[in-house]
Design a protein around this motif. Structure first.
Motif, short mmCIF file in Angstrom:
data_model
loop_
_atom_site.label_atom_id
_atom_site.label_comp_id
_atom_site.label_asym_id
_atom_site.label_seq_id
_atom_site.Cartn_x
_atom_site.Cartn_y
_atom_site.Cartn_z
N LEU A 98 0.83 -1.21 0.00
CA LEU A 98 0.00 0.00 0.00
C LEU A 98 0.86 1.25 0.00
N ILE A 99 2.00 1.18 0.68
CA ILE A 99 2.91 2.33 0.68
C ILE A 99 3.48 2.55 -0.72
N TYR A 102 0.16 3.53 -3.09
CA TYR A 102 -0.66 4.69 -2.78
C TYR A 102 -0.03 5.68 -1.79
N GLN A 103 1.17 5.36 -1.34
CA GLN A 103 1.86 6.20 -0.34
C GLN A 103 1.01 6.39 0.93
N TRP A 104 0.32 5.32 1.32
CA TRP A 104 -0.48 5.36 2.54
C TRP A 104 0.41 4.99 3.73
N TYR A 105 1.15 5.94 4.21
CA TYR A 105 2.11 5.66 5.29
C TYR A 105 1.44 5.35 6.62
N VAL A 106 0.18 5.75 6.75
CA VAL A 106 -0.52 5.50 8.00
C VAL A 106 -0.73 4.00 8.23
N VAL A 107 -0.70 3.19 7.15
CA VAL A 107 -0.90 1.75 7.33
C VAL A 107 0.25 1.13 8.12
#
Length: 225
Positions: A98-99, A102-107
């Protein structure tokens, strides 16, 4: 060490589970701290390392399970440790993907907290089991009141007193008690009582103190086939 070193496995299990709990709590702290002080995350490195870890953890978890994790508390603690590591690797692979996509660092934060809660939960369960054994608590699947009623319902038995039931390790259960008999008739043969304990409660190691009137006798039986 008249009981041998069987309790060493329980001590090992308690140390293992305590370590798991401390590690899980620390990971939650580290994840929250990292979230408020973010650092660059290379998603590809995360995915590749987690993939290698998943392969290793899956193999060790399988080997530990085959070695007897069902029947041994220490091995079960090690199995949970390996299984949680494998589960963590799966979550990390998903988080890394996911990072990358989508650059979803919160995951990264959510994945760490999810894994840590899982580890702490199972660590607490195993730690409680270890502590119960070390504190000589009655096994959770044994009802002392029912044991007393079953013995007192037998012929010539008047009263069961001072009963203690505890585990030596995660498989062996011991019992000691005082039994008041009505007469001397069955004093020489306590086999019916011992057969009852073995058949209905899995207790093969017992010490029975016999009282008949004002007469006190003692029978020891540590190996009942």
């Amino acid at each position: 060490m008249t009981f041998g070193f069987k309790r060493a496995e329980i001590i090992g299990a308690l140390i293992n589970t305590t370590t798991l709990i401390i590690l899980g709590i620390y990971l939650i702290y580290a994840a929250v701290e990292k979230y408020f002080n973010p650092q660059p995350i290379d998603g590809w490195i995360v995915v590749w390392i987690a993939t290698i870890a998943l392969a290793i953890d899956s193999i060790t978890a399988w080997l530990t399970y085959q070695a007897g994790a069902k029947n041994n508390l220490n091995l079960r603690a090690a199995f949970i440790h390996n299984l949680s590591d494998a589960f963590a690797s799966v979550v990390v692979i998903v988080a890394g993907s996911l990072i990358i996509l989508y650059q979803w660092y919160v995951v990264d934060l959510l994945a760490t907290i999810l894994i840590s809660v899982y580890v702490v939960y199972h660590g607490i369960i195993l730690a409680k089991q270890s502590i119960r054994i070390l504190m000589q608590a009655v096994p959770v699947d044994i009802d002392i009141d029912k044991i007393c009623k079953d013995i007192e319902s037998m012929e010539n038995v008047e009263k069961v007193r001072h009963i203690h039931v505890w585990q030596l390790d995660d498989s062996e259960v011991y019992l000691e008690t005082s039994v008041n008999l009505k007469t001397m008739e069955q004093f020489q043969d306590l086999k019916p009582i011992k057969d009852l304990l073995a058949a209905q409660y899995g207790i093969h190691h017992s010490t029975i103190e016999v009282v008949v009137g004002n007469t006190l006798q003692m029978e020891n039986c540590f190996e009942l086939e």
